[in-house]
Design an enzyme around this catalytic site. Structure first.
Site, PDB file in Angstrom:
ATOM      1  N   ARG A   9      51.809 -19.195  61.124  1.00 40.50           N
ATOM      2  CA  ARG A   9      51.437 -19.145  62.536  1.00 40.50           C
ATOM      3  C   ARG A   9      51.092 -20.513  63.085  1.00 40.50           C
ATOM      4  O   ARG A   9      51.472 -20.873  64.186  1.00 40.50           O
ATOM      5  CB  ARG A   9      50.246 -18.194  62.710  1.00 40.50           C
ATOM      6  CG  ARG A   9      49.668 -18.187  64.110  1.00 40.50           C
ATOM      7  CD  ARG A   9      48.630 -17.110  64.284  1.00 40.50           C
ATOM      8  NE  ARG A   9      49.163 -15.796  64.021  1.00 40.50           N
ATOM      9  CZ  ARG A   9      48.466 -14.782  63.494  1.00 40.50           C
ATOM     10  NH1 ARG A   9      47.198 -14.946  63.198  1.00 40.50           N
ATOM     11  NH2 ARG A   9      49.029 -13.623  63.306  1.00 40.50           N
ATOM     12  N   TYR A  10      50.324 -21.285  62.301  1.00 46.00           N
ATOM     13  CA  TYR A  10      49.955 -22.624  62.739  1.00 46.00           C
ATOM     14  C   TYR A  10      50.972 -23.600  62.171  1.00 46.00           C
ATOM     15  O   TYR A  10      51.540 -23.357  61.110  1.00 46.00           O
ATOM     16  CB  TYR A  10      48.569 -22.982  62.209  1.00 46.00           C
ATOM     17  CG  TYR A  10      47.474 -22.061  62.681  1.00 46.00           C
ATOM     18  CD1 TYR A  10      46.953 -22.170  63.970  1.00 46.00           C
ATOM     19  CD2 TYR A  10      46.963 -21.070  61.853  1.00 46.00           C
ATOM     20  CE1 TYR A  10      45.955 -21.326  64.402  1.00 46.00           C
ATOM     21  CE2 TYR A  10      45.955 -20.224  62.274  1.00 46.00           C
ATOM     22  CZ  TYR A  10      45.453 -20.351  63.550  1.00 46.00           C
ATOM     23  OH  TYR A  10      44.470 -19.518  63.974  1.00 46.00           O
ATOM     24  N   ARG A  13      50.047 -24.999  58.336  1.00 46.35           N
ATOM     25  CA  ARG A  13      49.560 -24.196  57.202  1.00 46.35           C
ATOM     26  C   ARG A  13      50.132 -22.786  57.219  1.00 46.35           C
ATOM     27  O   ARG A  13      50.368 -22.218  58.281  1.00 46.35           O
ATOM     28  CB  ARG A  13      48.038 -24.150  57.148  1.00 46.35           C
ATOM     29  CG  ARG A  13      47.347 -23.721  58.421  1.00 46.35           C
ATOM     30  CD  ARG A  13      46.031 -24.500  58.517  1.00 46.35           C
ATOM     31  NE  ARG A  13      45.132 -24.030  59.577  1.00 46.35           N
ATOM     32  CZ  ARG A  13      45.250 -24.402  60.847  1.00 46.35           C
ATOM     33  NH1 ARG A  13      46.254 -25.155  61.236  1.00 46.35           N
ATOM     34  NH2 ARG A  13      44.371 -23.997  61.729  1.00 46.35           N
ATOM     35  N   CYS A  22      42.251  -4.724  46.719  1.00 43.22           N
ATOM     36  CA  CYS A  22      40.934  -5.350  46.761  1.00 43.22           C
ATOM     37  C   CYS A  22      39.988  -4.574  45.856  1.00 43.22           C
ATOM     38  O   CYS A  22      40.266  -3.440  45.485  1.00 43.22           O
ATOM     39  CB  CYS A  22      40.366  -5.317  48.184  1.00 43.22           C
ATOM     40  SG  CYS A  22      41.470  -6.057  49.389  1.00 43.22           S
ATOM     41  N   CYS A  26      36.926  -2.805  53.015  1.00 49.78           N
ATOM     42  CA  CYS A  26      35.928  -3.064  54.041  1.00 49.78           C
ATOM     43  C   CYS A  26      36.339  -2.364  55.330  1.00 49.78           C
ATOM     44  O   CYS A  26      37.494  -2.467  55.736  1.00 49.78           O
ATOM     45  CB  CYS A  26      35.812  -4.568  54.262  1.00 49.78           C
ATOM     46  SG  CYS A  26      35.650  -5.474  52.699  1.00 49.78           S
ATOM     47  N   CYS A  29      37.953  -4.510  58.032  1.00 50.62           N
ATOM     48  CA  CYS A  29      39.017  -5.419  57.582  1.00 50.62           C
ATOM     49  C   CYS A  29      40.150  -5.516  58.604  1.00 50.62           C
ATOM     50  O   CYS A  29      40.687  -4.522  59.065  1.00 50.62           O
ATOM     51  CB  CYS A  29      39.594  -4.952  56.253  1.00 50.62           C
ATOM     52  SG  CYS A  29      40.973  -5.983  55.710  1.00 50.62           S
ATOM     53  N   ARG A  31      43.066  -6.451  57.999  1.00 51.22           N
ATOM     54  CA  ARG A  31      44.354  -6.113  57.399  1.00 51.22           C
ATOM     55  C   ARG A  31      44.332  -4.721  56.779  1.00 51.22           C
ATOM     56  O   ARG A  31      45.104  -4.419  55.883  1.00 51.22           O
ATOM     57  CB  ARG A  31      44.725  -7.157  56.347  1.00 51.22           C
ATOM     58  CG  ARG A  31      44.659  -8.576  56.891  1.00 51.22           C
ATOM     59  CD  ARG A  31      45.418  -9.563  56.064  1.00 51.22           C
ATOM     60  NE  ARG A  31      46.846  -9.333  56.179  1.00 51.22           N
ATOM     61  CZ  ARG A  31      47.602  -8.865  55.203  1.00 51.22           C
ATOM     62  NH1 ARG A  31      47.076  -8.562  54.041  1.00 51.22           N
ATOM     63  NH2 ARG A  31      48.883  -8.676  55.391  1.00 51.22           N
ATOM     64  N   ASP A 191      37.221  -8.346  64.477  1.00 54.80           N
ATOM     65  CA  ASP A 191      38.558  -8.137  65.033  1.00 54.80           C
ATOM     66  C   ASP A 191      38.708  -6.755  65.652  1.00 54.80           C
ATOM     67  O   ASP A 191      37.955  -5.843  65.347  1.00 54.80           O
ATOM     68  CB  ASP A 191      39.610  -8.281  63.921  1.00 54.80           C
ATOM     69  CG  ASP A 191      40.012  -9.733  63.703  1.00 54.80           C
ATOM     70  OD1 ASP A 191      39.724 -10.564  64.582  1.00 54.80           O
ATOM     71  OD2 ASP A 191      40.615 -10.018  62.656  1.00 54.80           O
ATOM     72  N   ASP A 228      39.724 -14.327  66.511  1.00 51.38           N
ATOM     73  CA  ASP A 228      41.162 -14.355  66.231  1.00 51.38           C
ATOM     74  C   ASP A 228      41.828 -13.534  67.342  1.00 51.38           C
ATOM     75  O   ASP A 228      41.513 -12.354  67.507  1.00 51.38           O
ATOM     76  CB  ASP A 228      41.422 -13.715  64.857  1.00 51.38           C
ATOM     77  CG  ASP A 228      42.742 -14.178  64.259  1.00 51.38           C
ATOM     78  OD1 ASP A 228      43.498 -14.899  64.949  1.00 51.38           O
ATOM     79  OD2 ASP A 228      43.026 -13.811  63.111  1.00 51.38           O
ATOM     80  N   LYS A 235      43.225 -18.351  65.881  1.00 48.92           N
ATOM     81  CA  LYS A 235      41.774 -18.399  66.031  1.00 48.92           C
ATOM     82  C   LYS A 235      41.375 -19.430  67.085  1.00 48.92           C
ATOM     83  O   LYS A 235      41.937 -20.512  67.105  1.00 48.92           O
ATOM     84  CB  LYS A 235      41.130 -18.790  64.699  1.00 48.92           C
ATOM     85  CG  LYS A 235      41.056 -17.629  63.723  1.00 48.92           C
ATOM     86  CD  LYS A 235      40.356 -18.019  62.454  1.00 48.92           C
ATOM     87  CE  LYS A 235      41.303 -18.531  61.412  1.00 48.92           C
ATOM     88  NZ  LYS A 235      42.247 -17.548  60.887  1.00 48.92           N
TER      89      LYS A 235
HETATM   90  C1  LIG Z   1      42.898 -17.969  59.770  1.00 44.79           C
HETATM   91  C2  LIG Z   1      44.289 -18.268  59.514  1.00 44.79           C
HETATM   92  C3  LIG Z   1      44.668 -19.485  58.900  1.00 44.79           C
HETATM   93  C4  LIG Z   1      43.647 -20.528  58.494  1.00 44.79           C
HETATM   94  O1  LIG Z   1      43.045 -21.117  59.614  1.00 44.79           O
HETATM   95  P1  LIG Z   1      41.940 -22.257  59.444  1.00 44.79           P
HETATM   96  O2  LIG Z   1      41.400 -22.427  60.814  1.00 44.79           O
HETATM   97  O3  LIG Z   1      42.638 -23.458  58.914  1.00 44.79           O
HETATM   98  O4  LIG Z   1      40.921 -21.735  58.458  1.00 44.79           O
HETATM   99  C5  LIG Z   1      45.998 -19.722  58.693  1.00 44.79           C
HETATM  100  N1  LIG Z   1      46.945 -18.833  59.055  1.00 44.79           N
HETATM  101  C6  LIG Z   1      46.620 -17.646  59.646  1.00 44.79           C
HETATM  102  C7  LIG Z   1      47.702 -16.702  60.039  1.00 44.79           C
HETATM  103  C8  LIG Z   1      45.274 -17.325  59.888  1.00 44.79           C
HETATM  104  O5  LIG Z   1      44.947 -16.165  60.469  1.00 44.79           O
HETATM  105  S1  SF4 Z   2      38.100  -7.829  54.196  1.00 45.64           S
HETATM  106 FE1  SF4 Z   2      40.046  -6.686  53.805  1.00 45.64          FE
HETATM  107  S2  SF4 Z   2      41.247  -8.046  52.473  1.00 45.64           S
HETATM  108 FE2  SF4 Z   2      39.089  -8.755  52.377  1.00 45.64          FE
HETATM  109  S3  SF4 Z   2      38.173  -7.650  50.627  1.00 45.64           S
HETATM  110 FE3  SF4 Z   2      37.760  -6.413  52.443  1.00 45.64          FE
HETATM  111  S4  SF4 Z   2      39.450  -4.919  52.524  1.00 45.64           S
HETATM  112 FE4  SF4 Z   2      40.108  -6.582  51.140  1.00 45.64          FE
END
Ligand SMILES: *Cc1c(COP(=O)(O)O)cnc(C)c1O
Ligand code: SF4
Length: 265
Positions: A9-10, A13, A22, A26, A29, A31, A191, A228, A235
């Site tokens: 996305r960025y 990175r 996991c 959570c 979460c 995801r 989120d 986010d 973010k």
């Molecule tokens: C949070 C996130 C990152 C890491 O972001 P930082 O600000 O560098 O910690 C990288 N890719 C995605 C898709 C993210 O959601």
């Molecule tokens: S926040 Fe989501 S990915 Fe992280 S430990 Fe909890 S359930 Fe797993």
């Protein structure tokens, strides 16, 4: 997702999902629609494609191993992935996002730390939300990561209504993390996740909490409050407003105590 398991996305990175499993699940979460689907876990062929993708994109300076929990993989698989990543010349740093220091601290072993040390430096971002999660066992394992793994350990928390949405709890958490050897990195606004509305606090309250904390405790202990943006916006930080007024030749600021200061540059 340019290849299975990779979110890029960025510009510099990429996030690499290596496991959808996991130790705990959570409720908040981000995801949770994906976690626990072990059939979706990338396999060796997917790894090869992801590594080819990282090699072919010189703008990628960091790969973040994520999940689920990437520490689900065996030490030998992590050792292999870290060596492959560290061999790519344009990759500047590797990071691992894991909740296991909180949820399954016994996963942190001398053998795992030896893997980390071999690939120095590795940045570990863990996820403590409440001072009660900082048990003696977790603290011992953080110390092992730092001393035996030569890892830099950071933490991200989620701001949760009724759990940690008070100055007292957050200050105890941030001091507790620092005393355990962890730098608080992010405090996430909760989120937009199905079934978690009751955990969300208004952003204005989060900003006020952080404003009460910044200035009162060491800057080392203070994470950045971020949200986010749903839909792939990434973010963004949620800073408190300190600049009260911009005049033609001066600025007026209000500090953490609420006092006004006018400066002339
Ligand atoms: C949070 C996130 C990152 C890491 O972001 P930082 O600000 O560098 O910690 C990288 N890719 C995605 C898709 C993210 O959601
Ligand atoms: S926040 Fe989501 S990915 Fe992280 S430990 Fe909890 S359930 Fe797993």
């Amino acid at each position: 997702m340019p290849v299975k398991g990779v979110t890029h996305r960025y510009p510099d990175r990429a996030l690499w999902y290596l496991s959808h499993v996991c130790a705990v699940y959570c409720r908040f979460c981000t995801r949770k629609r994906k976690v626990s689907q072990s059939s979706q876990t990338p396999d060796g062929e997917d790894w090869k494609q992801a590594l080819e993708y990282f090699k072919s994109r010189p703008e990628i300076r960091e790969v973040i191993l994520s999940g689920g929990d990437p520490l689900n993989l065996s030490d030998s698989k992590l050792d292999f992935l870290l060596s492959e990543l560290k061999r790519i010349p344009h990759i500047n740093q590797v990071r691992i996002h894991t909740r296991y220091p909180v949820t399954l601290p016994m996963r942190i072993t001398p053998e795992f730390c030896a893997v980390l040390r071999r690939h120095f430096p590795v940045f570990i971002v863990t996820h403590f939300n409440h001072p009660k999660e900082l048990t003696d066992f977790s603290r011992e394992k953080i110390r092992m990561l730092v001393q035996d793994g030569s890892a830099t350990v950071l933490n991200q928390s989620v701001l949760l209504k009724g759990i940690n949405d008070s100055v007292e709890t957050l200050v105890e958490l941030f001091y507790g993390l620092t005393s355990a050897g962890i730098k608080p990195y992010y405090l996430h606004h909760c989120d937009e996740v199905y079934g978690s509305a009751h955990f969300r606090v208004p952003i204005s309250k989060g900003v006020e909490l952080m404003k009460s904390i910044r200035g009162r405790i060491s800057g080392l202990c203070v994470p950045l409050y971020v949200v986010d943006l749903t839909g792939g916006g990434g973010k963004v930080p949620l800073p408190a407003e300190y600049l009260e007024e911009e005049k033609s030749s001066s600025y007026v600021f209000r500090n953490y105590r609420g006092d006004l200061y006018e400066i002339g540059y």
